[in-house]
Design an enzyme around this catalytic site. Structure first.
Site: not given
Ligand code: PEP
Length: 260
Positions: A7, A9, A94, A96, A169, A175, A215
């Site tokens: 992803n 972003k 997601h 976000e 997630e 993040g 992460s």
């Molecule tokens: C995500 O945005 O779906 C995600 C898992 O981000 P990160 O790997 O940066 O934690």
């Protein structure tokens, strides 16, 4: 089968996306035990990335979609429009989108139904927030995730060939550099796997996969992927760093090869 999704972003423009996907193809070149790989660039880069991955094993994903087919929705993009430019997968719900843009379970549900209707593979993101993380919060976390799944699947009847990817997630892991412990991810995956057939009666186990996200990087990917319960990974930050993402891909190939 293991699935790895990047992803990207709003982190990379078209030129960087093209360079990144070229690097991904290079990392997979000549390898036999390939995971399913999906890259999700910005809307702006979809067309150019599509040209690069044509005839490869890499799939094209979008990061969002609107829940209507067409109409007066300035600035929005429909599932049909995504499909027209070669998109095969789409991220839905997601954290976000939920937390920064007010996406509700009801909207996620409508998006899911529309995405499936035009043949896209939805990548449904679910996960508890920080509040469910305190000691003894497992039950609370399960309640949040169950509620999101119930909301997303409301009124949905999956047809035989349709497939859904569910990305677990935990919001506190996205993040932050603090990934869940693989054992904790596994226990949530077990919970989700047990719940899905109740929410989508008739669904076969081959029709859904459960991925972990939060992460993930080159150093911890293997620890998740070696778990049978973890069907793959959704990678954010580390997916725009080619050396990290290459390590994630290599971890998937190592696990697949070890099992062959
Ligand atoms: C995500 O945005 O779906 C995600 C898992 O981000 P990160 O790997 O940066 O934690």
């Amino acid at each position: 089968m293991k699935t790895i999704i990047g992803n990207w972003k709003m982190n990379v423009g078209t030129r960087e996306s093209v360079a990144l996907v070229r690097g991904v193809l290079l990392a997979l070149r000549g390898k036999k035990m390939l995971p399913e790989v999906v890259v999700c660039p910005s809307f702006m880069a979809l067309g150019e990335v599509r040209k690069i991955i044509a005839h490869s094993h890499v799939f094209l994903g979008a990061q969002n979609v609107h829940f209507e087919d067409h109409g007066a929705f300035t600035g929005e993009i429909s599932s049909r429009m995504l499909s027209e430019v070669g998109v095969t997968h789409v991220l839905l719900g997601h954290s976000e989108r939920r937390n920064l843009f007010g996406e509700t379970d009801e909207m996620v549900n409508k998006k899911l139904i529309h995405a499936l209707a035009v043949g896209l593979v939805p990548i449904l993101c679910v996960g508890e927030g920080q509040e469910a993380r305190r000691p003894g919060g497992t039950e609370e976390a399960q309640k949040v995730v169950a509620g999101q799944l119930r909301g997303a699947f409301k009124g949905l009847h999956l047809r035989h060939k349709e497939r859904i990817l569910i990305a677990y997630e935990p919001v506190w892991a996205i993040g932050t550099g603090v990934a869940a412990k693989p054992a904790d991810a596994v226990s949530m995956h077990v919970f989700i796997r047990s719940l899905v057939p109740d929410l989508l009666p008739g669904i076969k186990s081959s029709q859904f996969s459960i991925l972990y996200g939060g992460s993930v990087d080159g150093a911890n990917a293997y620890d998740f992927l070696r778990e049978d319960e973890v069907d793959g990974l959704l990678v954010g930050g580390a997916s725009v760093k080619l050396s990290e993402f290459t390590k994630v891909l290599q971890s998937a190939m190592d696990v697949i090869e070890a099992r062959a």
